[in-house]
Design an enzyme around this catalytic site. Structure first.
Site, mmCIF file in Angstrom:
data_model
loop_
_atom_site.group_PDB
_atom_site.id
_atom_site.type_symbol
_atom_site.label_atom_id
_atom_site.label_comp_id
_atom_site.label_asym_id
_atom_site.label_seq_id
_atom_site.Cartn_x
_atom_site.Cartn_y
_atom_site.Cartn_z
ATOM 1 N N LYS A 84 0.852 -1.177 0.304
ATOM 2 C CA LYS A 84 0.114 -0.075 0.000
ATOM 3 C C LYS A 84 0.734 1.335 0.029
ATOM 4 O O LYS A 84 2.007 1.019 0.564
ATOM 5 C CB LYS A 84 -0.906 0.072 1.160
ATOM 6 C CG LYS A 84 -0.089 0.054 2.653
ATOM 7 C CD LYS A 84 0.159 1.427 3.018
ATOM 8 C CE LYS A 84 0.646 1.279 4.269
ATOM 9 N NZ LYS A 84 1.572 2.394 4.969
ATOM 10 N N PRO A 112 9.572 -4.932 0.176
ATOM 11 C CA PRO A 112 10.856 -4.382 0.987
ATOM 12 C C PRO A 112 9.966 -4.199 2.303
ATOM 13 O O PRO A 112 8.815 -3.811 2.463
ATOM 14 C CB PRO A 112 11.262 -3.051 0.410
ATOM 15 C CG PRO A 112 10.766 -2.721 -0.885
ATOM 16 C CD PRO A 112 9.565 -3.645 -0.838
ATOM 17 N N ALA A 114 9.547 -0.300 5.130
ATOM 18 C CA ALA A 114 9.593 0.618 4.126
ATOM 19 C C ALA A 114 8.385 1.564 4.031
ATOM 20 O O ALA A 114 8.120 1.965 3.039
ATOM 21 C CB ALA A 114 9.604 -0.185 2.748
ATOM 22 N N LEU A 127 5.448 0.148 3.366
ATOM 23 C CA LEU A 127 4.447 -0.193 2.094
ATOM 24 C C LEU A 127 3.675 -1.318 3.042
ATOM 25 O O LEU A 127 2.814 -1.764 1.862
ATOM 26 C CB LEU A 127 5.492 -0.935 0.864
ATOM 27 C CG LEU A 127 6.250 0.136 0.417
ATOM 28 C CD1 LEU A 127 7.227 -0.664 -0.574
ATOM 29 C CD2 LEU A 127 5.388 1.151 -0.421
ATOM 30 N N GLY A 174 3.905 -4.063 3.876
ATOM 31 C CA GLY A 174 3.934 -5.538 3.423
ATOM 32 C C GLY A 174 3.707 -6.562 4.529
ATOM 33 O O GLY A 174 2.908 -7.387 4.399
ATOM 34 N N GLY A 175 4.136 -6.542 5.628
ATOM 35 C CA GLY A 175 3.943 -7.169 6.599
ATOM 36 C C GLY A 175 2.400 -7.245 7.177
ATOM 37 O O GLY A 175 2.042 -8.513 7.576
ATOM 38 N N SER A 176 1.963 -6.312 7.112
ATOM 39 C CA SER A 176 0.495 -6.018 7.379
ATOM 40 C C SER A 176 -0.393 -6.596 6.313
ATOM 41 O O SER A 176 -1.079 -7.397 6.781
ATOM 42 C CB SER A 176 -0.006 -4.650 7.461
ATOM 43 O OG SER A 176 0.663 -3.911 8.466
ATOM 44 N N ASP A 222 -2.475 -0.760 10.565
ATOM 45 C CA ASP A 222 -2.700 -0.657 9.199
ATOM 46 C C ASP A 222 -3.556 -2.196 8.570
ATOM 47 O O ASP A 222 -3.847 -2.256 7.585
ATOM 48 C CB ASP A 222 -1.404 -0.939 8.376
ATOM 49 C CG ASP A 222 -0.821 0.468 8.157
ATOM 50 O OD1 ASP A 222 -1.392 1.162 8.515
ATOM 51 O OD2 ASP A 222 0.399 0.442 7.790
HETATM 52 O O1 C5P Z 1 -0.226 -0.342 14.964
HETATM 53 P P1 C5P Z 1 1.354 -0.553 14.646
HETATM 54 O O2 C5P Z 1 1.762 -1.804 15.518
HETATM 55 O O3 C5P Z 1 1.707 -1.056 13.248
HETATM 56 O O4 C5P Z 1 2.174 0.443 14.989
HETATM 57 C C1 C5P Z 1 3.467 0.588 15.209
HETATM 58 C C2 C5P Z 1 3.927 1.839 15.885
HETATM 59 O O5 C5P Z 1 3.682 2.877 15.213
HETATM 60 C C3 C5P Z 1 3.200 1.994 17.154
HETATM 61 O O6 C5P Z 1 3.707 1.334 18.423
HETATM 62 C C4 C5P Z 1 3.181 3.597 17.590
HETATM 63 O O7 C5P Z 1 4.444 3.750 18.067
HETATM 64 C C5 C5P Z 1 3.285 4.119 16.160
HETATM 65 N N1 C5P Z 1 1.993 4.420 15.412
HETATM 66 C C6 C5P Z 1 1.120 5.503 16.223
HETATM 67 N N2 C5P Z 1 0.209 5.986 15.539
HETATM 68 C C7 C5P Z 1 -0.737 5.427 14.714
HETATM 69 C C8 C5P Z 1 0.088 4.196 14.189
HETATM 70 C C9 C5P Z 1 1.099 3.716 14.734
HETATM 71 O O8 C5P Z 1 1.930 6.096 16.978
HETATM 72 N N3 C5P Z 1 -1.625 5.568 14.394
#
Ligand code: C5P
Length: 299
Positions: A10, A95, A98, A100, A102-104, A137
């Site tokens: 994405k 990648p 990145a 993008l 990918g893992g999500s 994501d």
């Molecule tokens: O939700 P996810 O695990 O992908 O988020 C990774 C990190 O990115 C969170 O621990 C947080 O520090 C930050 N984040 C945030 N606000 C968001 C999404 C992610 O602060 N809306």
């Protein structure tokens, strides 16, 4: 039975941070768009055990991997079903670290795939809830090829896909950790006078030139500060007549959008001369472009 399907990358055409929340996350508004760069996932039933193998040795295949965590949350969601297990094979092209997703996308694919493989009959709303527990994501990858994300990114409004346009992705071969990029946000410096409305309007009109001129990501200045090469990549894409360039998510990928396929191909050829990983993609308009029908129509 063996299921084989692809999971897309994405980009965020807009990412506006609204504020920090008591839970540590940030409230935001984002315009998500799937693009045609894919990983491949294979799923096969296995008694009790959950296994993951990946062709890229940099991908952790232990319990920290989002695909395994997705499988575990599904097991927990149906405690009455015993013996559930699977072997997962991941072929990586997107990648990592990145911006993008990918893992999500891989994790969302596992939720959809195992729902089918294990015949769990979980509804989309149930899968989305599990997805949101795994990462902000991930629900997007279950929702629609184009969507508006709110809250921490998990509250979604599907959008009508625009006319296809072309997206060059440039990964500078350096990964960034999402949490660290968010941590560096300075709200005194973030002026949220801009918002996602205008972007959404150009998007729905398929006005790629105006869309390009209004791309915006509040995290971009942080990414440029950490990785000055990002500014060079943006300059290069602009000089090759991209309608707009932006860092995707929390970086480090920079993308450029193009209305015209010829211009995109020419720009792609020039970017490939550099020491970056470059991908020429187009916007995805339907899940049927990458997912088999029987998986999409389940249950
Ligand atoms: O939700 P996810 O695990 O992908 O988020 C990774 C990190 O990115 C969170 O621990 C947080 O520090 C930050 N984040 C945030 N606000 C968001 C999404 C992610 O602060 N809306």
């Amino acid at each position: 039975m063996k299921l084989v399907f692809k999971t897309p990358a994405k980009i965020n055409l807009g990412l506006f941070i609204l504020g920090k929340r008591p839970d540590g996350y940030h409230d935001l508004e984002t315009l998500f768009q799937m693009v045609s760069l894919y990983d491949t996932v294979e799923l096969e039933s296995l008694e009790n055990q959950i296994e993951l193998v990946c062709d890229d040795p940099k991908v952790p295949t232990d319990e920290s991997n989002l695909m395994i965590r997705a499988a575990r949350l599904l097991q927990e969601a149906v405690p009455e079903k015993t013996g559930l297990g699977c072997r997962m094979v991941l072929k990586k092209k997107i990648p990592m670290g990145a911006g993008l997703g990918g893992g999500s996308g891989n994790a969302a694919g596992v939720l959809m795939g195992l729902n089918r493989l294990w015949d769990l009959k979980l509804k989309p709303a149930q899968l989305s809830k599990i997805a949101a527990r795994l990462g902000s994501d991930i629900p997007f990858f279950l929702c629609a090829p184009s969507a508006l994300g709110q809250g921490r990114g998990e509250r979604l409004t599907p959008l009508q896909p625009p006319k296809k346009f072309y997206v060059i992705l440039v990964f500078p071969r350096v990964s960034l950790a999402t949490a660290e990029v968010y941590q560096a946000l300075n709200f005194d410096l973030t002026k949220n006078s801009k918002n996602i409305k205008i972007l959404r309007e150009f998007f729905s009109q398929s006005n790629i030139i105006s869309l390009g001129a209004h791309l915006h990501n509040d995290l971009e200045p942080i990414v440029i500060k950490r990785l000055p090469v990002v500014e060079s990549i943006k300059g290069k894409l602009r000089s090759l007549s991209a309608a707009g360039t932006l860092v995707s998510g929390s970086g480090s990928t920079v993308f450029g959008i193009f209305e015209d396929s010829k211009a995109a191909e020419q720009a792609f050829a020039r970017c490939r001369e550099e020491d970056w990983d470059t991908f020429l993609t187009e916007t995805v308009s339907s899940f049927s472009e990458f997912m088999p029908e029987d998986l999409l129509n389940y249950p």
